[in-house]
Enzyme design. Structure first.
Site, PDB file in Angstrom:
ATOM      1  N   CYS A   2      20.913 -64.108  73.996  1.00 40.96           N
ATOM      2  CA  CYS A   2      20.276 -62.828  73.727  1.00 40.96           C
ATOM      3  C   CYS A   2      21.300 -61.704  73.858  1.00 40.96           C
ATOM      4  O   CYS A   2      22.264 -61.807  74.601  1.00 40.96           O
ATOM      5  CB  CYS A   2      19.112 -62.502  74.664  1.00 40.96           C
ATOM      6  SG  CYS A   2      17.831 -63.751  74.671  1.00 40.96           S
ATOM      7  N   ARG A  27      24.683 -63.342  69.309  1.00 45.40           N
ATOM      8  CA  ARG A  27      24.189 -63.856  70.588  1.00 45.40           C
ATOM      9  C   ARG A  27      22.796 -64.466  70.469  1.00 45.40           C
ATOM     10  O   ARG A  27      22.293 -65.075  71.427  1.00 45.40           O
ATOM     11  CB  ARG A  27      24.140 -62.737  71.620  1.00 45.40           C
ATOM     12  CG  ARG A  27      25.475 -62.083  71.864  1.00 45.40           C
ATOM     13  CD  ARG A  27      25.344 -60.968  72.860  1.00 45.40           C
ATOM     14  NE  ARG A  27      25.010 -61.466  74.175  1.00 45.40           N
ATOM     15  CZ  ARG A  27      25.895 -61.878  75.071  1.00 45.40           C
ATOM     16  NH1 ARG A  27      27.177 -61.839  74.793  1.00 45.40           N
ATOM     17  NH2 ARG A  27      25.515 -62.336  76.242  1.00 45.40           N
ATOM     18  N   TRP A  74      17.521 -65.163  71.544  1.00 48.17           N
ATOM     19  CA  TRP A  74      17.709 -66.602  71.363  1.00 48.17           C
ATOM     20  C   TRP A  74      16.744 -67.247  72.356  1.00 48.17           C
ATOM     21  O   TRP A  74      16.919 -67.158  73.563  1.00 48.17           O
ATOM     22  CB  TRP A  74      19.150 -66.991  71.678  1.00 48.17           C
ATOM     23  CG  TRP A  74      19.472 -68.432  71.417  1.00 48.17           C
ATOM     24  CD1 TRP A  74      19.852 -68.994  70.238  1.00 48.17           C
ATOM     25  CD2 TRP A  74      19.454 -69.500  72.379  1.00 48.17           C
ATOM     26  NE1 TRP A  74      20.062 -70.343  70.407  1.00 48.17           N
ATOM     27  CE2 TRP A  74      19.836 -70.679  71.698  1.00 48.17           C
ATOM     28  CE3 TRP A  74      19.160 -69.583  73.735  1.00 48.17           C
ATOM     29  CZ2 TRP A  74      19.933 -71.916  72.330  1.00 48.17           C
ATOM     30  CZ3 TRP A  74      19.245 -70.823  74.369  1.00 48.17           C
ATOM     31  CH2 TRP A  74      19.632 -71.969  73.665  1.00 48.17           C
ATOM     32  N   ASN A 100      18.518 -60.195  79.246  1.00 55.93           N
ATOM     33  CA  ASN A 100      19.289 -61.365  78.834  1.00 55.93           C
ATOM     34  C   ASN A 100      19.520 -62.205  80.077  1.00 55.93           C
ATOM     35  O   ASN A 100      19.971 -61.679  81.096  1.00 55.93           O
ATOM     36  CB  ASN A 100      20.642 -60.923  78.250  1.00 55.93           C
ATOM     37  CG  ASN A 100      21.594 -62.084  78.059  1.00 55.93           C
ATOM     38  OD1 ASN A 100      21.180 -63.174  77.688  1.00 55.93           O
ATOM     39  ND2 ASN A 100      22.864 -61.869  78.321  1.00 55.93           N
ATOM     40  N   GLY A 101      19.215 -63.502  79.993  1.00 59.00           N
ATOM     41  CA  GLY A 101      19.404 -64.385  81.143  1.00 59.00           C
ATOM     42  C   GLY A 101      18.153 -65.198  81.374  1.00 59.00           C
ATOM     43  O   GLY A 101      17.321 -65.357  80.466  1.00 59.00           O
ATOM     44  N   GLU A 485      37.056 -81.464  66.573  1.00 61.80           N
ATOM     45  CA  GLU A 485      36.743 -80.086  66.196  1.00 61.80           C
ATOM     46  C   GLU A 485      36.311 -80.006  64.723  1.00 61.80           C
ATOM     47  O   GLU A 485      35.391 -79.264  64.370  1.00 61.80           O
ATOM     48  CB  GLU A 485      37.967 -79.196  66.475  1.00 61.80           C
ATOM     49  CG  GLU A 485      37.854 -77.753  66.059  1.00 61.80           C
ATOM     50  CD  GLU A 485      36.700 -76.990  66.711  1.00 61.80           C
ATOM     51  OE1 GLU A 485      36.068 -77.510  67.633  1.00 61.80           O
ATOM     52  OE2 GLU A 485      36.413 -75.875  66.252  1.00 61.80           O
ATOM     53  N   LYS A 489      32.701 -78.505  63.692  1.00 56.52           N
ATOM     54  CA  LYS A 489      32.581 -77.365  62.769  1.00 56.52           C
ATOM     55  C   LYS A 489      31.677 -77.724  61.602  1.00 56.52           C
ATOM     56  O   LYS A 489      30.807 -76.946  61.214  1.00 56.52           O
ATOM     57  CB  LYS A 489      33.985 -76.991  62.281  1.00 56.52           C
ATOM     58  CG  LYS A 489      34.202 -75.555  62.042  1.00 56.52           C
ATOM     59  CD  LYS A 489      34.710 -74.805  63.271  1.00 56.52           C
ATOM     60  CE  LYS A 489      33.767 -74.911  64.438  1.00 56.52           C
ATOM     61  NZ  LYS A 489      34.235 -74.322  65.651  1.00 56.52           N
ATOM     62  N   GLU A 492      27.924 -78.062  62.729  1.00 61.58           N
ATOM     63  CA  GLU A 492      27.215 -76.863  63.190  1.00 61.58           C
ATOM     64  C   GLU A 492      26.898 -75.882  62.070  1.00 61.58           C
ATOM     65  O   GLU A 492      25.889 -75.195  62.124  1.00 61.58           O
ATOM     66  CB  GLU A 492      27.934 -76.176  64.358  1.00 61.58           C
ATOM     67  CG  GLU A 492      29.095 -75.296  64.013  1.00 61.58           C
ATOM     68  CD  GLU A 492      29.680 -74.564  65.231  1.00 61.58           C
ATOM     69  OE1 GLU A 492      30.900 -74.552  65.358  1.00 61.58           O
ATOM     70  OE2 GLU A 492      28.917 -73.998  66.030  1.00 61.58           O
ATOM     71  N   HIS A 508      35.825-100.400  67.588  1.00 56.60           N
ATOM     72  CA  HIS A 508      35.018-100.789  68.758  1.00 56.60           C
ATOM     73  C   HIS A 508      33.563-100.353  68.621  1.00 56.60           C
ATOM     74  O   HIS A 508      32.836-100.321  69.611  1.00 56.60           O
ATOM     75  CB  HIS A 508      35.639-100.221  70.035  1.00 56.60           C
ATOM     76  CG  HIS A 508      37.019-100.717  70.295  1.00 56.60           C
ATOM     77  ND1 HIS A 508      37.303-102.040  70.587  1.00 56.60           N
ATOM     78  CD2 HIS A 508      38.228-100.089  70.245  1.00 56.60           C
ATOM     79  CE1 HIS A 508      38.607-102.206  70.738  1.00 56.60           C
ATOM     80  NE2 HIS A 508      39.198-101.031  70.533  1.00 56.60           N
ATOM     81  N   LYS A 606      26.294 -67.716  69.769  1.00 61.96           N
ATOM     82  CA  LYS A 606      27.712 -67.795  70.085  1.00 61.96           C
ATOM     83  C   LYS A 606      27.977 -67.913  71.575  1.00 61.96           C
ATOM     84  O   LYS A 606      28.788 -68.704  72.009  1.00 61.96           O
ATOM     85  CB  LYS A 606      28.430 -66.555  69.551  1.00 61.96           C
ATOM     86  CG  LYS A 606      29.924 -66.655  69.752  1.00 61.96           C
ATOM     87  CD  LYS A 606      30.690 -65.939  68.707  1.00 61.96           C
ATOM     88  CE  LYS A 606      32.155 -66.298  68.744  1.00 61.96           C
ATOM     89  NZ  LYS A 606      32.435 -67.591  68.134  1.00 61.96           N
TER      90      LYS A 606
HETATM   91  C1  AGP Z   1      31.865 -73.702  68.413  1.00 67.62           C
HETATM   92  O1  AGP Z   1      31.958 -73.323  67.088  1.00 67.62           O
HETATM   93  C2  AGP Z   1      30.790 -73.059  69.197  1.00 67.62           C
HETATM   94  N1  AGP Z   1      30.734 -71.670  69.071  1.00 67.62           N
HETATM   95  C3  AGP Z   1      30.706 -73.553  70.634  1.00 67.62           C
HETATM   96  O2  AGP Z   1      30.969 -74.921  70.692  1.00 67.62           O
HETATM   97  C4  AGP Z   1      31.594 -72.833  71.673  1.00 67.62           C
HETATM   98  O3  AGP Z   1      32.937 -73.173  71.495  1.00 67.62           O
HETATM   99  C5  AGP Z   1      31.107 -73.189  73.072  1.00 67.62           C
HETATM  100  O4  AGP Z   1      29.774 -72.754  73.220  1.00 67.62           O
HETATM  101  C6  AGP Z   1      31.968 -72.598  74.151  1.00 67.62           C
HETATM  102  O5  AGP Z   1      32.003 -71.198  74.091  1.00 67.62           O
HETATM  103  P1  AGP Z   1      33.060 -70.376  74.909  1.00 67.62           P
HETATM  104  O6  AGP Z   1      34.401 -70.689  74.367  1.00 67.62           O
HETATM  105  O7  AGP Z   1      32.677 -68.948  74.708  1.00 67.62           O
HETATM  106  O8  AGP Z   1      32.951 -70.806  76.343  1.00 67.62           O
END
Ligand code: AGP
Length: 611
Positions: A2, A27, A74, A100-101, A485, A489, A492, A508, A606
């Site tokens: 949020c 957020r 969120w 937020n929280g 990675e 990517k 997501e 394996h 994010k």
């Molecule tokens: C990746 O594209 C995401 N945004 C997510 O995996 C992110 O890297 C993860 O939530 C960690 O965030 P941070 O680096 O702000 O701790």
């Protein structure tokens, strides 16, 4: 997650709140709302959906005022509905709150308040806050006292802002969730001398001011058109410096790009140059605020991180191990509950772009509580990780708005490469023998990334393989985190099934998934590419198309593959970053071909500020 924002002093509070919400949407983006106090009560407009839908609604429901709150959500407690959208109000609609929280004791507070006659209209944990304030106001307390008493009843994490119809002011506080305070003294359209902003993150108000106060846990701020004061939980005044943010408002604009992600992929040459600038002079690695010998007592390094940052940490740990320094990487959420025994000489490094990821903060706090020295590798000055750790190194990537982390991965790995050399020098007395080549390659890396971006066939590859059942990514050594990675990517932002594996593990188990309709991306930038050839043979024999991601020097791998995403030859420890750029572009083009909302993938946000 949020995003919360508030403004005081400008006549057009709502438009400033909406600007803030648009810049905080990374957020959370499942519902949004604003509230203003304008002398004739508190007015709230909120709805399910993204901020642009709130903007539409407000174009036909005008509300005015110079004091207001905003929120983009969120969901945690309750689905994304109009009723669960913030701001939330008390029974009489005299006050409004954004949060937020997570309020952990919300159920017991709700029961207590219901028993006292309060009526709830949402499923959220947040709604207990306005009712608590209402309850204390009913005892005769003033607004500030009622706010403080309500906050004292909460457990959990929160950044909260409140307005009340009787006062031209915003009250706000934080505990475990970010809250920054912006001050602008020359805001056009403002009827007061200064305009003030509160927000979960600086980009919310960067368009209006770069003067910021980073509030600390327990701070209570009262902001009115004629000034502000910051006090601690008990009401004693506290001094917080006003700092100038280096980021500019252009950094948080999309500019000519369709998506922030594409812009941020393109910004990598600059981001990398910034990460290296001033840190590799005369063949020596130096970090501001870390004196010579700062790591002399380090015997081993433990990394904690999540998602993309976890992959960057895997990469960095390999660079340390190659220099003879013991290094392990833990998923922060697991470390927080099952940390290895604490040993003297352990440096616990949290890698976190935002510096606010709850899992990573919990892991760092766990290590700290066991006596470990902690260090944050982060992008955000003033973030919780930066403030709580013993040491901090900034990756200097500039603001990253797209939910998919791109430039921050590159900046993290580059920073960790420098850090590996710096730790080695303190521990062993000198840099590695190969340090001069690494430092030269780091200064050439921005142009190698530019060349990769200019010369990419990722869009054609995305088009060619866009109708596949699943996508696999394999690599060895530093190519393994790049493969992980690449898969993260792709999944997501395109919602396609994608998995990354260490190439040697294929046989394996994962090999059972490989078919003629599951392309395999073989990242040929780690060590032992002759062994990667074996893995390519294994998947080719099962009919899977193979796309090598390889430097020109890896001819054998390229010849064994059906297609190639070429990268320029570079230092063996850095060339993986170029492969990663190609995979970022592959994900981006796959997602845009599928018409996905690239910057706001479903169910994600994010900054993940809940455990
Ligand atoms: C990746 O594209 C995401 N945004 C997510 O995996 C992110 O890297 C993860 O939530 C960690 O965030 P941070 O680096 O702000 O701790």
């Amino acid at each position: 997650m949020c995003g919360i924002t508030a403004t005081v002093g400008a006549d057009d509070a709502v438009s400033r709140l909406l600007t803030g919400l648009e810049n905080l949407e990374y957020r959370g983006y499942d519902s949004a709302g604003v509230a203003v106090a304008n002398g004739s009560g508190v007015e709230v407009v909120k709805r399910e959906g993204q901020v642009e839908e709130l903007v539409d609604l407000l174009s036909s429901t005008s509300i005015d005022g110079s004091v207001g709150l905003g929120h983009t959500r969120w969901s945690t407690h309750g689905p994304p509905t109009n009723a669960n959208a913030h701001p939330h109000t008390d029974c009489r609609g005299e006050l409004a709150v954004v949060h937020n929280g997570i309020i952990e004791n919300h159920a017991e507070l709700r029961e207590r308040l219901r028993a006292a006659g309060h009526t709830f209209t949402s499923d959220t944990d947040t709604e207990v806050v306005p009712h608590l304030v209402e309850e204390y106001l009913a005892t005769g307390a003033g607004i500030e006292t009622a706010f403080r008493r309500a906050v004292a009843d909460l457990s959990g994490s929160y950044a909260i802002a409140l307005i009340h119809e009787d006062e031209d002011a915003v009250y706000a506080t934080r505990q475990g969730s970010p809250l920054v305070f912006g001050l602008a003294d020359d805001t056009p359209g403002s009827s007061s001398d200064e305009t003030y902003y509160l927000a979960s993150d600086v980009p919310a108000f960067l368009e209006f001011t770069d003067s910021v106060v980073y509030l600390e846990d327990g701070d209570v701020v009262r902001v009115a058109p004629d000034g502000y004061d910051i006090t601690d939980r008990e009401g004693a005044p506290v001094e917080r410096p006003v700092e100038t943010v280096e980021w500019s408002s252009d950094d948080v604009e999309k500019g000519a790009f369709d998506h922030y992600m594409r812009k941020e992929i393109d910004e990598q040459p600059t981001a990398i140059a910034q990460a290296v600038r001033g840190r590799a002079a005369d063949g020596r690695v130096a970090f501001e605020s870390l004196p010579d010998g700062a790591f002399a007592d380090v015997e081993r390094v433990q990394f904690v991180a999540c998602g993309t940052s976890y992959h960057a940490a895997l990469y960095g740990a390999q660079l340390l191990r190659e220099r003879g320094i013991s290094a392990r990487v833990f998923l922060a959420s697991e470390y927080a509950i099952t940390a290895p025994p604490a040993d003297d000489g352990t440096l616990l490094v949290g890698v976190t772009q935002s510096g606010e990821t709850a899992d990573t903060l919990a892991a760092l706090r766990r290590g700290r509580s066991e006596g470990l020295r902690t260090m944050a590798v982060t992008n955000v000055v003033g973030s919780t990780a930066a403030r709580e750790c013993d040491d901090v190194v900034f990756i200097r990537a500039g603001p990253e708005i797209g939910v998919a982390a791109t430039k921050t991965f590159s900046s993290q790995v580059v920073t960790l490469a420098l850090l590996a050399e710096r730790i080695l020098r303190d521990v062993a007395g000198s840099h590695s023998e190969t340090a001069p080549e690494l430092l030269d390659a780091l200064s050439d890396l921005p142009s190698a990334v530019s060349a990769t971006l200019t010369d990419s066939s990722a869009e054609a590859i995305a088009d060619r393989y866009g109708d596949s059942d699943a996508y696999f990514f394999i690599g060895r050594g530093t190519a393994h985190p790049v493969a992980l990675e690449g898969a993260l990517k792709l999944k997501e932002i395109s919602y396609e099934h994608a998995e990354g594996f260490p190439a040697g593990e294929l046989k394996h188990g994962p090999l059972a998934l490989v078919t003629a309709n599951t392309p395999v991306f073989a990242v040929a930038t780690g060590a032992h590419t002759e062994k990667l050839l074996g893995s390519i043979e294994e998947v080719s024999a099962r009919g899977a198309p193979v796309i090598a991601v390889a430097p020109r020097s890896e001819r054998a791998v390229a010849e064994a593959a059906d297609d190639v995403l070429w990268v320029p030859d570079s230092h063996p420890e850095l060339v993986g970053l170029l492969a990663n750029v190609q995979l970022q572009l592959l994900s981006y083009h796959t997602a845009t071909l599928l018409d996905r909302p690239v910057d706001k993938p479903r169910n994600l946000a994010k900054s993940v500020t809940v455990e």
